[in-house]
Scaffold this motif. Structure first.
Motif, PDB file in Angstrom:
ATOM      1  N   UNK A 104       0.836  -1.212   0.000  1.00  0.00           N
ATOM      2  CA  UNK A 104       0.000   0.000   0.000  1.00  0.00           C
ATOM      3  C   UNK A 104       0.866   1.256   0.000  1.00  0.00           C
ATOM      4  N   UNK A 105       1.984   1.230   0.721  1.00  0.00           N
ATOM      5  CA  UNK A 105       2.917   2.364   0.685  1.00  0.00           C
ATOM      6  C   UNK A 105       3.439   2.578  -0.735  1.00  0.00           C
ATOM      7  N   UNK A 106       3.750   1.478  -1.399  1.00  0.00           N
ATOM      8  CA  UNK A 106       4.266   1.562  -2.759  1.00  0.00           C
ATOM      9  C   UNK A 106       3.204   2.098  -3.711  1.00  0.00           C
ATOM     10  N   UNK A 107       1.963   1.654  -3.527  1.00  0.00           N
ATOM     11  CA  UNK A 107       0.867   2.143  -4.376  1.00  0.00           C
ATOM     12  C   UNK A 107       0.717   3.650  -4.210  1.00  0.00           C
ATOM     13  N   UNK A 108       0.759   4.127  -2.982  1.00  0.00           N
ATOM     14  CA  UNK A 108       0.629   5.562  -2.725  1.00  0.00           C
ATOM     15  C   UNK A 108       1.785   6.343  -3.335  1.00  0.00           C
ATOM     16  N   UNK A 109       2.984   5.798  -3.211  1.00  0.00           N
ATOM     17  CA  UNK A 109       4.153   6.482  -3.749  1.00  0.00           C
ATOM     18  C   UNK A 109       4.071   6.596  -5.270  1.00  0.00           C
ATOM     19  N   UNK A 110       3.687   5.496  -5.926  1.00  0.00           N
ATOM     20  CA  UNK A 110       3.583   5.519  -7.385  1.00  0.00           C
ATOM     21  C   UNK A 110       2.454   6.441  -7.830  1.00  0.00           C
ATOM     22  N   UNK A 134      12.011 -14.979   2.039  1.00  0.00           N
ATOM     23  CA  UNK A 134      11.172 -15.740   2.957  1.00  0.00           C
ATOM     24  C   UNK A 134      11.199 -17.212   2.626  1.00  0.00           C
ATOM     25  N   UNK A 135      10.605 -18.002   3.497  1.00  0.00           N
ATOM     26  CA  UNK A 135      10.574 -19.450   3.317  1.00  0.00           C
ATOM     27  C   UNK A 135       9.566 -19.850   2.244  1.00  0.00           C
ATOM     28  N   UNK A 136       9.631 -21.098   1.783  1.00  0.00           N
ATOM     29  CA  UNK A 136       8.659 -21.558   0.774  1.00  0.00           C
ATOM     30  C   UNK A 136       7.225 -21.487   1.290  1.00  0.00           C
ATOM     31  N   UNK A 137       6.298 -21.219   0.373  1.00  0.00           N
ATOM     32  CA  UNK A 137       4.883 -21.249   0.701  1.00  0.00           C
ATOM     33  C   UNK A 137       4.372 -20.049   1.461  1.00  0.00           C
ATOM     34  N   UNK A 138       5.110 -18.941   1.415  1.00  0.00           N
ATOM     35  CA  UNK A 138       4.683 -17.749   2.157  1.00  0.00           C
ATOM     36  C   UNK A 138       4.000 -16.708   1.278  1.00  0.00           C
ATOM     37  N   UNK A 139       3.757 -17.016   0.017  1.00  0.00           N
ATOM     38  CA  UNK A 139       2.970 -16.136  -0.839  1.00  0.00           C
ATOM     39  C   UNK A 139       3.762 -15.227  -1.755  1.00  0.00           C
ATOM     40  N   UNK A 140       5.038 -15.506  -1.971  1.00  0.00           N
ATOM     41  CA  UNK A 140       5.870 -14.605  -2.770  1.00  0.00           C
ATOM     42  C   UNK A 140       5.402 -14.538  -4.223  1.00  0.00           C
ATOM     43  N   UNK A 141       5.153 -15.687  -4.822  1.00  0.00           N
ATOM     44  CA  UNK A 141       4.705 -15.702  -6.218  1.00  0.00           C
ATOM     45  C   UNK A 141       3.348 -15.037  -6.358  1.00  0.00           C
ATOM     46  N   UNK A 142       2.462 -15.298  -5.420  1.00  0.00           N
ATOM     47  CA  UNK A 142       1.126 -14.709  -5.461  1.00  0.00           C
ATOM     48  C   UNK A 142       1.193 -13.185  -5.431  1.00  0.00           C
ATOM     49  N   UNK A 143       2.019 -12.638  -4.531  1.00  0.00           N
ATOM     50  CA  UNK A 143       2.132 -11.188  -4.417  1.00  0.00           C
ATOM     51  C   UNK A 143       2.831 -10.609  -5.641  1.00  0.00           C
ATOM     52  N   UNK A 144       3.800 -11.321  -6.189  1.00  0.00           N
ATOM     53  CA  UNK A 144       4.459 -10.860  -7.416  1.00  0.00           C
ATOM     54  C   UNK A 144       3.456 -10.737  -8.553  1.00  0.00           C
ATOM     55  N   UNK A 145       2.572 -11.702  -8.655  1.00  0.00           N
ATOM     56  CA  UNK A 145       1.537 -11.657  -9.696  1.00  0.00           C
ATOM     57  C   UNK A 145       0.607 -10.467  -9.478  1.00  0.00           C
ATOM     58  N   UNK A 146       0.269 -10.223  -8.212  1.00  0.00           N
ATOM     59  CA  UNK A 146      -0.592  -9.076  -7.905  1.00  0.00           C
ATOM     60  C   UNK A 146       0.120  -7.768  -8.220  1.00  0.00           C
ATOM     61  N   UNK A 147       1.423  -7.684  -7.920  1.00  0.00           N
ATOM     62  CA  UNK A 147       2.175  -6.460  -8.197  1.00  0.00           C
ATOM     63  C   UNK A 147       2.184  -6.142  -9.686  1.00  0.00           C
ATOM     64  N   UNK A 148       2.261  -7.164 -10.527  1.00  0.00           N
ATOM     65  CA  UNK A 148       2.217  -6.930 -11.975  1.00  0.00           C
ATOM     66  C   UNK A 148       0.906  -6.270 -12.365  1.00  0.00           C
ATOM     67  N   UNK A 149      -0.180  -6.734 -11.773  1.00  0.00           N
ATOM     68  CA  UNK A 149      -1.490  -6.161 -12.086  1.00  0.00           C
ATOM     69  C   UNK A 149      -1.642  -4.757 -11.499  1.00  0.00           C
ATOM     70  N   UNK A 150      -1.044  -4.528 -10.329  1.00  0.00           N
ATOM     71  CA  UNK A 150      -1.090  -3.196  -9.718  1.00  0.00           C
ATOM     72  C   UNK A 150      -0.317  -2.188 -10.565  1.00  0.00           C
ATOM     73  N   UNK A 151       0.872  -2.568 -10.996  1.00  0.00           N
ATOM     74  CA  UNK A 151       1.672  -1.672 -11.839  1.00  0.00           C
ATOM     75  C   UNK A 151       0.962  -1.388 -13.158  1.00  0.00           C
TER      76      UNK A 151
END
Length: 409
Positions: A104-110, A134-151
């Motif tokens: 959310x901080x990044x969204x506001x900054x952009x 972070x460790x496996x299974x903590x949602x990194x890929x999921x958030x990366x996919x969301x960031x692409x859509x946010x950008x």
């Protein structure tokens, strides 16, 4: 085959079909928004096309939709999603409180960056490349996919797709091929996000025949050449990712935004399990829910081996398999029974997991025993050879001939 047998086989087909359909609907990034309630026919019965619709919804919730023409190479322009809708999706994720705040901080900054740009005001250089640790299974890929859509929604990227690779997707086995292979991946990612999982593997080996550094150099050049329409996210374990970024001055200068993904708590993993059950139209009785929580607590002694949400997904699938086995043995299977997960299903899944772990431990112990026996035999052989050499040295006048000055023994 009599009528009773036909009914049993029909029930088995229904059980098998429903289980397979529900497993298909479980997306890899299954922490996200729930599937929408299915419309009914006025009698409380689900739509017959629900499976196809659910699958389409899961795909749409994790990436922009692709038409058949996309698969054939034709690019179809899709409108950007609403940033407010994407924020709601972010909020719907279980756990990830620190990540939600950072995003959310990044969204506001952009957003402010684009507003200043629209008003012809100067902006400082802003790097949107990120390091996910972070460790496996903590949602990194999921958030990366969301960031692409946010950008994409914010107008930073033109397409918003996510291209996911690891070392094998960038590095080739021969001189000169790695740069070509990496450039091809970068070209696919242009307009979106390139997600490099376990990126530290690119710089770990450092051998004469390792081309990981060539991939890094090619990637750095592409990040500079396409800085207006490409975002790179690298991901992996905490310490290893820190070593990776600091292994190269070019990486240090381009990756200055770090997001750490905490392990899920037991309650969060239980919530993930319940969400998956709800998404698949399953109900869990109280005893089963207590058993599931206890199972997660006992298995999560090591978050890396259990895999956080990946471990929960495996548990969920194992429970469904045992539910299907239980129902297959019953004669009258009702709709309610098809939806119900019982403590028996959980206990059977736990027992099978325990047996599997015991078998793995037994195989490991057998391998260690064979290795120990081989080492013992090798040591004994070396000791015998050593004694022989020592005896030969002590009795050299008897076993070794004397050479005179003319070279005659």
């Amino acid at each position: 085959m009599d009528a009773k047998d036909e009914i049993i086989f029909q029930q088995l087909d229904v059980i098998r079909s429903m289980t397979e359909n529900n497993l298909r609907r479980i997306n890899d990034d299954f922490w996200g928004v729930k599937l929408p309630k299915s419309s009914d026919d006025g009698e409380g019965k689900p739509r017959k096309k629900q499976d196809a619709d659910d699958e389409a919804f899961v795909k749409n919730s994790s990436a922009p939709a692709q038409s058949p023409s996309d698969a054939q190479g034709d690019e179809v322009e899709t409108p950007p999603e609403s940033i407010e809708d994407l924020k709601k999706e972010l909020d719907s994720y279980i756990g990830l409180s620190r990540i939600k705040r950072e995003v959310k901080n990044l969204i506001n900054m952009v957003t402010v960056y684009k507003m200043r740009e629209a008003n012809s005001l100067p902006n400082v250089d802003m790097s949107l490349h990120m390091v996910f640790s972070g460790n496996p299974g903590t949602g990194k890929t999921m958030v990366a996919r969301l960031m692409a859509r946010i950008y994409r929604s914010l107008g930073i990227l033109s397409k918003g797709q996510l291209i996911e690779v690891d070392r094998s997707g960038l590095v080739a086995g021969y001189v000169g091929q790695t740069a070509i292979k990496t450039r091809e991946v970068v070209d696919k990612a242009k307009g979106g996000v390139l997600f490099v999982d376990e990126a530290y593997a690119l710089t770990e080996r450092r051998g004469d025949n390792d081309f990981g550094q060539e991939a890094v150099d090619t990637l750095l050049k592409a990040m500079e050449d396409m800085r207006d329409d490409l975002v790179v996210i690298v991901a992996g374990y905490d310490g290893l990712m820190n070593n990776f970024v600091h292994s190269n001055p070019g990486l240090e200068s381009r990756f200055n935004r770090f997001l750490h993904f905490d392990d899920y708590t037991v309650d969060e993993m239980l919530a993930i399990f319940k969400m998956q059950a709800d998404k698949g139209c399953y109900t869990i009785d109280g005893e089963a829910l207590t058993a599931i929580k206890q199972y997660i607590e006992d298995m999560n002694t090591n978050s890396i081996s259990f895999g956080n949400a990946r471990g929960v997904r495996n548990l969920f699938e194992n429970v469904l398999v045992n539910q299907a086995n239980r129902l297959a043995a019953e004669e009258n299977v009702t709709r309610d029974k098809l939806m119900q997960i019982t403590i028996e299903d959980v206990e059977m899944a736990r027992e099978e997991a325990s047996n599997s772990a015991n078998d793995s431990n037994k195989r490991f112990e057998d391998e260690l025993s064979r290795l120990a026996q081989s080492l013992t035999a090798a040591n004994e052989l070396m000791a015998e050879e050593g004694d022989g050499v020592e005896n030969t040295a002590e009795n050299g006048d008897e076993s070794v001939g004397v050479i005179d000055k003319d070279g005659v023994e």
